[in-house]
Design an enzyme around this catalytic site. Structure first.
Site, PDB file in Angstrom:
ATOM      1  N   HIS A 117      76.991  34.154  -8.500  1.00  0.00           N
ATOM      2  CA  HIS A 117      77.018  35.355  -9.350  1.00  0.00           C
ATOM      3  C   HIS A 117      77.398  35.009 -10.782  1.00  0.00           C
ATOM      4  O   HIS A 117      77.769  33.882 -11.089  1.00  0.00           O
ATOM      5  CB  HIS A 117      78.036  36.339  -8.755  1.00  0.00           C
ATOM      6  N   ASP A 118      77.277  35.980 -11.651  1.00  0.00           N
ATOM      7  CA  ASP A 118      77.712  36.023 -13.046  1.00  0.00           C
ATOM      8  C   ASP A 118      77.750  34.682 -13.784  1.00  0.00           C
ATOM      9  O   ASP A 118      78.750  33.953 -13.745  1.00  0.00           O
ATOM     10  CB  ASP A 118      79.099  36.665 -13.130  1.00  0.00           C
TER      11      ASP A 118
END
Length: 529
Positions: A308-309
């Site tokens: 993620h991110d």
């Protein structure tokens, strides 16, 4: 008795399963939420079709990372390179330990006050090259850590490897007490080899199996600047629905903390291990050059593998991911760029097998097999500039491949058969009515793709469909064994040019390019080779 058509489809499916692909391919930020209106998609009469040589769509095989370096010998070599220093282990209050800051801020410390019946404490591996036996001997208090069998220990406090220290767990079992709020944080170097890390429910004398998402369960997190190596290990019954507490997580510190700590991105190798009954089987945040290679992710709760991110340079290869209860087997989301998802098997998951989401760009998804999933085989959501090469998508409930609000997507040599709707579906979707933060998770209301080679066979709705694309290019695409009695058919802009498309692909062995353009509106243009 099976009809000849059915036998042909079964024969094709067996071929798809057994024959490999091309040989070389293997939560919101602060600020106002802006809701942009979608652009107006072009109408059918705005499109034109060009016929060109297939050479215009040639691209070389993707260059894939060398997986042979992720070996037991390489991990042992890194361990041997850590300095042999005297182990130092203490039990201290958790208030001033950077690796525990996320878990004492915003009222979360209450969790540990209740479970420890006192001011929260943690076991700190402060320095040296430390074994689990060293930890046990230096803690020397059964209230905090106990040896319950040969090579089996139960920890009743958070266990932290501090920056610069090394902890080695080899051929051992570590149980993290659910009742006492134990968890495991690495802020230094961690090697877990041929071992077990288990969330443990002491009252039941068994694993802390998942009940509901808000119930605390032990977890593991590796922080910014840390090095984590997991080899030949089982991790089970970990994680719940709290930030960085998802099960197995590799995460950078917050901007506020990292301004003080100045830590590099976290790093990890996860090799030949098994992860089951984790809330997220794997999660990372702002990580770089992480390798997740040849593991088994089974029966996890929300996601199997979930980078993620703003993570980058990840290798997700050779994993078997199945039985994810709620969502996707493998998903990368929010600007996870320049990474590889190669040679994985993702099946029987609650939604899709593989997903690229929220502006994840410049990734190679190659030689994966995704089947029997309750969503799509592979989904690209608001993620342009990606390559899908040599994947096999079979018997997924929805589409073989879905390309939603994503441009410049190259789909080369993929096989999509027996899926519940389309083999390939290009979709425009207006997200303005959702709670999406468009300042962070922006997107373009456009679809464009090139589809070259491969086979789109016996998909329930047809081989391929696209909502009003910015462009679509097709060359050398097999479209055998339609399920419909009407035969192979297209809809939308492809249906508008159906006769010309079939003539160019089948009779002329040429490529077709469809796009809105004033120079070709309403025309079929033959371009010389």
């Amino acid at each position: 008795m099976k009809t000849p058509k059915t036998l042909r489809v079964l024969s094709l499916l067996i071929t798809v399963l057994l024959v490999p692909g091309p040989a070389s391919a293997a939560a919101g930020i602060a600020g106002e939420t802006v809701t942009p209106p979608p652009a107006k998609a072009p109408a059918l009469e705005d499109y034109g079709l060009q016929i060109k040589s297939g050479e215009a769509l040639y691209r070389p095989d993707p260059v894939l990372p060398d997986l042979s370096r992720f070996t037991r010998e390489a991990i042992e070599s890194r361990l041997a390179g850590r300095p042999d220093q005297e182990p130092s282990v203490t039990v201290e209050r958790i208030g001033d330990v950077s690796a525990l800051g996320d878990f004492v801020d915003e009222g979360r410390a209450r969790e540990w006050v209740i479970r420890q019946f006192s001011h929260p404490q943690a076991i700190l591996v402060n320095s040296g090259k430390v074994t689990l036996e060293d930890v046990y001997r230096q803690v020397d208090d059964a209230r905090y850590m106990e040896r319950v069998g040969d090579g089996t220990y139960i920890v009743r406090l958070p266990l932290v490897v501090r920056h610069g220290a090394t902890l080695v767990i080899r051929d051992q079992t570590l149980r993290l007490s659910e009742e006492r709020g134990a968890f495991f944080a690495n802020d230094g170097w961690l090697f877990v080899i041929d071992s077990k890390i288990l969330g443990w429910r002491e009252q039941a004398n068994g694993p802390a199996t998942f009940r509901k998402k808000t119930d605390f369960r032990p977890f593991f997190v590796g922080w910014g600047g840390s090095e984590t190596f997991i080899l030949g290990t089982t991790m089970a019954s970990l994680g719940y629905h709290q930030s960085k507490s998802y099960g197995f997580a590799i995460a950078q510190y917050s901007d506020f903390d990292n301004a003080r700590l100045q830590r590099s991105a976290p790093h990890a190798w996860v090799v030949e291990s098994t992860f089951e009954d984790l809330y997220y089987g794997f999660y990372c945040y702002e990580a770089k050059d992480v390798a997740v290679v040849n593991n088994v992710y089974r029966d996890n709760i929300v996601y199997g593998i979930d980078p993620h991110d703003y993570s980058e340079g990840l290798i997700i290869a050779g994993n078997e991911v199945y039985g994810t209860r709620e969502k996707h087997g493998i998903i990368i989301s929010r600007q996870v760029n320049n990474s590889w998802i190669i040679g994985n098997r993702s099946y029987n998951n609650g939604l899709s097998g593989i997903v690229l989401d929220r502006q994840s760009r410049n990734n190679v998804v190659a030689n994966n097999v995704s089947f029997d999933n309750h969503g799509d085989g592979i989904g690209l959501y608001e993620s342009p500039d990606n390559l899908l090469w040599g994947n096999r998508l079979m018997n997924n409930l929805r589409n073989g491949i879905r390309v939603r609000n994503s441009t410049n997507v190259d789909l080369y040599h993929n096989v999509a058969v027996l899926n519940g709707t389309w083999g390939i579906y290009g979709q425009l979707k207006d997200l303005s009515a959702t709670d999406r933060n468009f300042k962070e998770d922006f997107y373009d209301y456009e679809v464009s793709m090139a589809v070259v080679g491969g086979e789109l066979a016996s998909n329930a709705s047809g081989p391929i469909s696209s909502d009003n694309p910015e462009y679509i290019a097709l060359y050398n695409v097999g479209m055998r064994f339609p399920r419909s009695d009407a035969g192979i058919h297209f809809e939308g802009v492809l249906g508008h040019f159906q006769t010309q498309i079939f003539d160019a692909l089948l009779n002329q062995d040429q490529a077709v390019f469809i796009k809105p353009s004033a120079s070709v509106t309403g025309k079929v243009t033959q371009v010389e080779n």
